[in-house]
Every structure is written in structure tokens, then in C-alpha cells.
Design an enzyme around this catalytic site. Structure first.
Site, short mmCIF file in Angstrom:
data_model
loop_
_atom_site.label_atom_id
_atom_site.label_comp_id
_atom_site.label_asym_id
_atom_site.label_seq_id
_atom_site.Cartn_x
_atom_site.Cartn_y
_atom_site.Cartn_z
N ARG A 280 -13.04 2.53 8.34
CA ARG A 280 -11.92 1.21 7.91
C ARG A 280 -12.26 1.30 6.77
O ARG A 280 -11.43 1.08 5.13
CB ARG A 280 -12.00 -0.41 8.85
CG ARG A 280 -10.85 -0.98 8.40
CD ARG A 280 -10.78 -1.86 9.52
NE ARG A 280 -11.82 -2.12 10.18
CZ ARG A 280 -12.64 -2.67 10.37
NH1 ARG A 280 -13.37 -2.90 9.12
NH2 ARG A 280 -13.15 -2.81 11.59
N TYR B 299 12.94 -6.13 -3.73
CA TYR B 299 13.58 -4.80 -2.45
C TYR B 299 12.77 -6.05 -1.17
O TYR B 299 12.62 -6.70 -1.34
CB TYR B 299 12.55 -4.11 -2.09
CG TYR B 299 11.89 -4.05 -0.63
CD1 TYR B 299 12.64 -2.47 -0.46
CD2 TYR B 299 10.91 -3.59 -0.21
CE1 TYR B 299 12.75 -2.15 1.12
CE2 TYR B 299 10.53 -3.11 1.14
CZ TYR B 299 12.04 -2.38 1.37
OH TYR B 299 11.26 -2.01 2.77
N ASP C 132 5.28 -4.75 -10.13
CA ASP C 132 5.86 -3.32 -8.33
C ASP C 132 6.30 -2.04 -9.45
O ASP C 132 7.84 -2.66 -9.25
CB ASP C 132 6.78 -4.19 -7.23
CG ASP C 132 7.01 -2.54 -6.26
OD1 ASP C 132 7.10 -1.75 -6.34
OD2 ASP C 132 7.52 -3.36 -5.14
N LYS D 269 7.09 6.93 -2.14
CA LYS D 269 8.11 7.13 -2.42
C LYS D 269 7.51 8.08 -3.79
O LYS D 269 7.62 8.89 -3.53
CB LYS D 269 8.84 5.64 -3.38
CG LYS D 269 9.27 5.26 -2.56
CD LYS D 269 10.13 4.65 -1.61
CE LYS D 269 10.06 4.09 -0.86
NZ LYS D 269 9.28 2.21 -0.17
C1 LIG Z 1 10.08 -1.34 -4.79
C2 LIG Z 1 10.10 -1.01 -3.52
N1 LIG Z 1 8.57 -1.89 -3.00
C3 LIG Z 1 7.72 -1.99 -2.16
C4 LIG Z 1 8.12 -1.21 -0.92
C5 LIG Z 1 7.96 -1.65 0.57
O1 LIG Z 1 7.13 0.12 0.73
P1 LIG Z 1 6.88 0.87 1.85
O2 LIG Z 1 8.19 0.93 2.91
O3 LIG Z 1 5.87 1.62 1.48
O4 LIG Z 1 6.23 -0.64 2.69
C6 LIG Z 1 9.11 -0.99 -1.31
C7 LIG Z 1 10.24 0.26 0.12
O5 LIG Z 1 11.21 0.58 -0.02
C8 LIG Z 1 10.34 -0.38 -2.10
O6 LIG Z 1 11.59 0.21 -2.30
#
Ligand SMILES: Cc1ncc(COP(=O)(O)O)c(C=O)c1O
Length: 386
Positions: free
Chosen positions: A56, A109, A181, A206
Site C-alpha cells: 500500500r 464530469y 483534469d 481513458k
Molecule cells: C474527465 C474525467 N475525469 C475523471 C473521471 C473519473 O475517472 P474514473 O472513472 O477512472 O474514476 C472521468 C471518468 O469518466 C472523466 O471522464
């Protein structure tokens, strides 16, 4: 960094393949092994052989990924998590205490919005929504205890563009941090730290993973103190990337540059087709000159990415019907994999934002344009649009 590493070329494509990826010291294995292990033999109490005591806290496979992530964004520290939202949660609990305030985008998101509205708020953190593509709106949203401005650019699913350098200036004047992000762009297309951001957030699920086979998240910073605080919380909270997941993301990153080039080229062709289609009322793609953020995107991105959203005549039902009719574009959530995906944000990825300031239009369709033959993709969309 060792002297040997400092001599290496610094181009992105090279770093993606080599940063943090020393051949295994024992066997010479060229690919970093998956250290599928929880604990490490100690040579006497406190006698750690390779600096590892418990997975961890740290694991060699995760370390290799974290060094790679830091190098790709030009940061001093990368941290890998079990998901993008786990990374976000760790960041927020590291940066904020009750009474602090965060400005969040009006087109984030849905899961990020849910984290603020349903989780972080319960711990006494305040947040408010602003159109982050408008610097004046962001400035107006600042409060005395604003500790962070959160930005997604390009945003999910409306492909909004925010000026990272300008927002970094606004955040720093206010004594706050700018969090970007960068999931839609990836570090290949956009380098937020170099533009003045303080923290880069990824869902590595992604483009970084790139093959729809892993869920992961990451944070990258260039401030050592913040890096140490984040590492403390990563261990204390425990939502780390496991060794196999870390390995999958690392393997994906090696081809990130070539995949992104193809994603971008294919998405540009898809946007062109949609613009000309009579059933499409609006195409949201920052590569189009008429996109309101086009100039800023051209300034801060290498290219415009692989995501395209569009609105259709006939409202929500027409949008849902198109999502149900494609064959090559697989109906599914997520994005950034080699295979093309289609989804209806209002009923799928962004359903949690319904009824809020972040609600998305019902006639919206989102495409994650993959790296298949673009001719096959265009044919599939043409058929589905009818
Ligand atoms: C722009 C963006 N940020 C964060 C996330 C969250 O990521 P995760 O699904 O890996 O938790 C997503 C998920 O679709 C996203 O599209």
C-alpha cells in the site's frame, strides 16, 4: 534521477517508453515486472532491501508508473490510484479543510460533480459552479476561503475549453491552486504544469490505459511539499493502483503518442462529417474554427483530441436512437480506448448531474473516436444517423 537518466532524450515519445522503466536489475527483463506482492522480506528489523515494506505504501510496479507519470507531465511527483475518482478524493482531502471553498466548472464530469455535491460537501467543504471558459466568471466566483479552482479542459461531455495559463494567474493571485483534469487531452496533447497549473488529474482508465481494460487514476504535481502530502494521504487513505493495474496503464502509455495522433486525425474527420449532416444541429469539437474555444485550444494543445459531441434534431429520443443504431461505435460509458464508443451523456455518464447546474442537454450524443479505419467509422455513423 540517476546521471544515466539525465542523459536521455527528453522528447515525449521517448519518455513515455523509458521514464521509470529501467530493465529489471536481477533478470534484465525489459518490461517492468508485475510485482504481485503485498509484503517484502526484511533483513533484520527495519532492514529494507529495496526500500519497500508493504505494497500500500509502495510497490515497484507502481513506482515505475509513478515515475513515468511525473516525467510525462514535467512534474516532480506522480501518484497512481485505483481510479480517477480515488485520485480526486485524495487530492481534495489533502488540499481542503472544513470551510474551504472550491470553484468547479459548470461542465465537469458527472462523477466529479457527484464527489463534490454528495461526498465532499458533507465534510464541510463549500463549492460553487462557474463557467471556467470565462475568466471573469471564475474571478467572480472566488471567495475568501477559495483554495482551488478546478478545471476540465477539454471538458466532458461538452468539449468546453478553458485557458489554463489565465486561470493559473487568477488562482495564484487569490492564493488558491489550479487543478486541471487533463483526462481528455492526455499529457501528449496538453501540459498543464508548464502552463502554470499546480495539480494535474487523470482518469488513467481513458487515454493513458487506452485499451478499455483497466480502471485507474493519477495525480501529478511539481511542488515537492504538496507531493509529499499527497503521498502521505495516498498511503493513509489507501486507494492505490494495484500492481497489475499499474502495469496495464504503463503498457498503455508506451503507445500513447501514436494512438493520440490517430485519435485526433479520426476525430477531425468525424467532426467534418457531422458538421455537414442535416440531422446534426451542433457539433462540439475544439478543432472546428467555429468552436468558441478553438483559438485557446490551438494555443495550449498539440492537437484537438479524440472526443466529439453533437446535438441532433428530434430531441432526446433521436439522440438515444442514434446511440442504439451504431454497430462499430459500441454503446458504452468510458472513453479513450482504441475502440470507438458512443453514449448518451444525459442518461448515462452524466445522469448524476440531472437537475443541477451541470445537467447536460438531452439531445446530446458523445463519441469517443477510436483508432479503427476512419472510413469504417464514417460509414457506421452515416448509417446510424439515417
Ligand atoms: C474527465 C474525467 N475525469 C475523471 C473521471 C473519473 O475517472 P474514473 O472513472 O477512472 O474514476 C472521468 C471518468 O469518466 C472523466 O471522464
Amino acid at each position: 534521477m540517476s546521471d544515466q537518466r539525465e542523459e536521455r532524450p527528453q522528447h515525449f515519445e521517448t519518455l513515455a517508453i523509458h521514464a521509470g522503466q529501467e530493465p529489471d536489475q536481477t533478470t534484465g527483463a525489459v518490461a517492468v515486472p508485475i510485482y504481485q506482492v503485498s509484503t517484502y522480506k526484511q533483513d533484520g528489523v527495519g532492514g529494507l532491501r529495496g526500500g519497500y515494506e508493504y505494497s500500500r505504501s509502495a510497490n515497484p510496479t507502481r513506482t515505475a508508473l509513478e515515475e513515468n507519470l511525473a516525467a510525462l507531465d514535467g512534474g516532480s511527483r506522480g501518484l497512481a490510484f485505483a481510479s480517477g475518482l480515488a485520485a480526486e478524493d485524495c487530492l481534495l482531502r489533502t488540499l481542503l479543510t472544513p470551510g474551504d471553498h472550491v470553484v468547479i466548472p459548470d461542465d465537469a464530469y458527472g462523477g466529479t460533480f457527484r464527489l463534490f455535491a454528495k461526498v465532499v460537501e458533507r465534510w464541510g467543504v463549500e463549492w460553487s459552479v462557474a463557467d471556467t471558459s470565462d475568466p471573469q466568471a471564475v474571478r467572480a466566483a472566488l471567495r475568501p476561503r477559495t483554495k482551488a479552482i478546478w478545471v476540465e479542459t477539454p471538458s466532458n461531455p461538452l468539449l468546453g475549453i478553458s485557458d489554463i495559463a489565465v486561470l493559473a494567474g487568477i488562482a495564484h493571485e487569490a492564493g488558491a491552486r489550479l487543478v486541471v483534469d487533463n483526462t481528455f487531452a492526455s499529457p501528449y496533447l496538453q501540459q498543464p504544469l508548464a502552463l502554470g497549473a499546480d495539480v494535474v488529474v487523470y482518469s488513467t482508465t481513458k487515454y493513458m490505459g487506452g485499451h478499455s481494460d483497466v480502471v485507474g487514476g493519477a495525480l501529478v504535481v511539481n511542488d515537492d511539499t504538496l507531493g509529499d502530502e499527497l503521498a502521505f494521504h495516498q498511503n493513509a487513505m489507501g486507494a492505490i493502483a494495484g500492481p497489475f493495474d499499474a502495469w496495464l496503464v504503463m503498457r498503455g502509455i508506451k503507445t500513447l503518442a501514436v494512438r493520440m495522433d490517430r485519435h485526433c486525425a479520426n476525430a477531425a474527420r468525424v467532426a467534418e462529417l457531422l458538421v455537414a449532416h442535416p440531422k446534426v444541429t451542433r457539433v462540439l469539437y475544439p478543432g472546428l474554427p467555429e468552436h468558441p474555444g478553438h483559438e485557446i485550444a490551438a494555443k495550449q494543445m498539440r492537437s484537438f483530441g479524440g472526443m466529439v459531441s453533437f446535438q441532433v434534431a428530434g430531441g432526446e429520443q433521436a439522440a438515444v436512437d442514434i446511440c442504439n443504431r451504431t454497430e462499430l461505435f459500441t454503446l458504452g460509458e468510458s472513453l479513450g480506448g482504441v475502440e470507438s464508443l458512443i453514449e448518451h451523456p444525459g442518461r448515462m455518464t452524466h445522469a448524476s448531474a440531472a437537475g443541477s447546474a451541470l445537467e447536460v442537454p438531452g439531445d446530446l450524443v458523445r463519441l469517443s473516436v477510436g483508432i479503427e479505419s476512419v472510413d469504417d467509422l464514417l460509414a457506421d455513423l452515416t448509417r446510424a444517423l439515417g
